[in-house]
Scaffold this motif. Structure first.
Motif, mmCIF file in Angstrom:
data_model
loop_
_atom_site.group_PDB
_atom_site.id
_atom_site.type_symbol
_atom_site.label_atom_id
_atom_site.label_comp_id
_atom_site.label_asym_id
_atom_site.label_seq_id
_atom_site.Cartn_x
_atom_site.Cartn_y
_atom_site.Cartn_z
ATOM 1 N N LEU A 157 0.854 -119.864 -40.283
ATOM 2 C CA LEU A 157 0.093 -118.983 -41.170
ATOM 3 C C LEU A 157 -1.276 -118.771 -40.544
ATOM 4 N N ASP A 158 -1.657 -117.531 -40.344
ATOM 5 C CA ASP A 158 -2.981 -117.190 -39.856
ATOM 6 C C ASP A 158 -3.850 -116.935 -41.083
ATOM 7 N N ALA A 159 -4.691 -117.901 -41.441
ATOM 8 C CA ALA A 159 -5.520 -117.807 -42.649
ATOM 9 C C ALA A 159 -6.489 -116.630 -42.576
ATOM 10 N N PHE A 160 -6.978 -116.322 -41.389
ATOM 11 C CA PHE A 160 -7.887 -115.192 -41.221
ATOM 12 C C PHE A 160 -7.159 -113.886 -41.538
ATOM 13 N N ALA A 161 -5.982 -113.712 -40.974
ATOM 14 C CA ALA A 161 -5.204 -112.493 -41.223
ATOM 15 C C ALA A 161 -4.774 -112.400 -42.680
ATOM 16 N N ALA A 162 -4.529 -113.546 -43.312
ATOM 17 C CA ALA A 162 -4.115 -113.556 -44.718
ATOM 18 C C ALA A 162 -5.207 -113.008 -45.632
ATOM 19 N N GLN A 163 -6.464 -113.171 -45.241
ATOM 20 C CA GLN A 163 -7.582 -112.696 -46.055
ATOM 21 C C GLN A 163 -8.027 -111.291 -45.675
ATOM 22 N N SER A 164 -7.454 -110.752 -44.609
ATOM 23 C CA SER A 164 -7.800 -109.408 -44.154
ATOM 24 C C SER A 164 -6.624 -108.481 -44.406
ATOM 25 N N ALA A 165 -6.552 -107.953 -45.602
ATOM 26 C CA ALA A 165 -5.387 -107.172 -46.030
ATOM 27 C C ALA A 165 -5.109 -105.956 -45.142
ATOM 28 N N ASN A 166 -6.112 -105.384 -44.550
ATOM 29 C CA ASN A 166 -5.919 -104.190 -43.720
ATOM 30 C C ASN A 166 -5.804 -104.510 -42.235
ATOM 31 N N SER A 167 -5.706 -105.762 -41.906
ATOM 32 C CA SER A 167 -5.617 -106.179 -40.514
ATOM 33 C C SER A 167 -4.220 -105.907 -39.957
ATOM 34 N N SER A 168 -4.157 -105.662 -38.661
ATOM 35 C CA SER A 168 -2.856 -105.486 -38.005
ATOM 36 C C SER A 168 -2.329 -106.817 -37.447
ATOM 37 N N LEU A 169 -3.069 -107.897 -37.665
ATOM 38 C CA LEU A 169 -2.633 -109.209 -37.204
ATOM 39 C C LEU A 169 -1.490 -109.723 -38.066
ATOM 40 N N ALA A 170 -0.578 -110.460 -37.445
ATOM 41 C CA ALA A 170 0.511 -111.080 -38.198
ATOM 42 C C ALA A 170 -0.049 -112.231 -39.019
ATOM 43 N N THR A 171 0.265 -112.244 -40.293
ATOM 44 C CA THR A 171 -0.170 -113.332 -41.158
ATOM 45 C C THR A 171 0.759 -114.519 -41.010
ATOM 46 N N TRP A 172 2.046 -114.266 -40.999
ATOM 47 C CA TRP A 172 3.062 -115.302 -40.866
ATOM 48 C C TRP A 172 3.814 -115.102 -39.558
ATOM 49 N N THR A 173 4.147 -116.208 -38.897
ATOM 50 C CA THR A 173 5.014 -116.168 -37.730
ATOM 51 C C THR A 173 6.040 -117.279 -37.881
ATOM 52 N N VAL A 174 7.294 -116.902 -37.901
ATOM 53 C CA VAL A 174 8.407 -117.847 -37.902
ATOM 54 C C VAL A 174 8.973 -117.771 -36.496
ATOM 55 N N TRP A 175 9.061 -118.903 -35.792
ATOM 56 C CA TRP A 175 9.375 -118.856 -34.374
ATOM 57 C C TRP A 175 10.245 -120.029 -33.914
ATOM 58 N N ALA A 176 10.826 -119.847 -32.732
ATOM 59 C CA ALA A 176 11.535 -120.924 -32.028
ATOM 60 C C ALA A 176 11.341 -120.693 -30.537
ATOM 61 N N GLY A 177 11.192 -121.763 -29.798
ATOM 62 C CA GLY A 177 10.963 -121.694 -28.361
ATOM 63 C C GLY A 177 10.019 -122.800 -27.945
ATOM 64 N N PRO A 178 9.475 -122.732 -26.733
ATOM 65 C CA PRO A 178 8.591 -123.797 -26.251
ATOM 66 C C PRO A 178 7.370 -124.032 -27.149
ATOM 67 N N ASN A 179 6.768 -122.957 -27.636
ATOM 68 C CA ASN A 179 5.660 -123.062 -28.599
ATOM 69 C C ASN A 179 5.436 -121.681 -29.207
ATOM 70 N N VAL A 180 4.561 -121.613 -30.188
ATOM 71 C CA VAL A 180 4.364 -120.359 -30.915
ATOM 72 C C VAL A 180 3.854 -119.240 -29.999
ATOM 73 N N ASN A 181 3.120 -119.571 -28.956
ATOM 74 C CA ASN A 181 2.592 -118.555 -28.051
ATOM 75 C C ASN A 181 3.583 -118.141 -26.961
ATOM 76 N N ARG A 182 4.627 -118.923 -26.786
ATOM 77 C CA ARG A 182 5.667 -118.599 -25.799
ATOM 78 C C ARG A 182 7.034 -118.700 -26.472
ATOM 79 N N ALA A 183 7.145 -118.109 -27.621
ATOM 80 C CA ALA A 183 8.374 -118.208 -28.415
ATOM 81 C C ALA A 183 9.530 -117.467 -27.751
#
Length: 149
Positions: free
Chosen positions: A62-88
């Motif tokens: 959960l990206d808390a910053f994106a969650a509070q920015s309703a008009n943001s293009s950032l992903a608020t939630w990421t559900v992932w699998a792989g080596p890590n969230v940045n290299r899913a």
């Protein structure tokens, strides 16, 4: 995961109730309850709240910053699998308007697919005795009997 996502997308009633609702503590708790019950590691790293399975190769972020920015293009939630969230290997990214029941279903599928029980501690592990084959007794040197004709 894909079946769950398509199932929820086909059911329009969850979208009607949740669209426009902000991400709050109640939403986060509902979406991640299964992960907490499964014993997943929970951490806060800067603006991200992460739940990871025991092997660290799957999680929900959960990206808390994106969650509070309703008009943001950032992903608020990421559900992932792989080596890590940045290299899913794969990831499902969702907005702050994603219904908590959909997120909860995805989290449940992920938890059940990757393991839901905490690893046993050293005191809980049962050890199997190491068995070795019995030692064969040494036989006295037997000379072969030869026959001559």
């Amino acid at each position: 995961m894909l079946r769950t996502l398509l199932h929820h997308l086909a059911e329009g009633d969850v979208w009607d109730a949740a669209v426009g609702g902000p991400v709050d503590e109640k939403t986060v708790t509902a979406a991640t309850r299964t992960l907490t019950e499964a014993g997943w590691e929970h951490s806060v790293e800067g603006r991200w709240i992460r739940w990871r399975n025991l092997t660290g190769d799957a999680g929900v972020q959960l990206d808390a910053f994106a969650a509070q920015s309703a008009n943001s293009s950032l992903a608020t939630w990421t559900v992932w699998a792989g080596p890590n969230v940045n290299r899913a290997t794969w990831a499902v990214r969702a907005s702050p308007y994603t219904p908590a029941p959909l997120l909860a279903s995805l989290a449940k599928d992920l938890a059940h697919a990757t393991g839901t029980r905490p690893a046993p501690t050293a005191s809980q592990r049962t050890t199997q005795p190491i068995t070795t084959p019995p030692i064969l007794p040494l036989l006295p040197n037997q000379q072969s009997v030869s026959r001559s004709l």
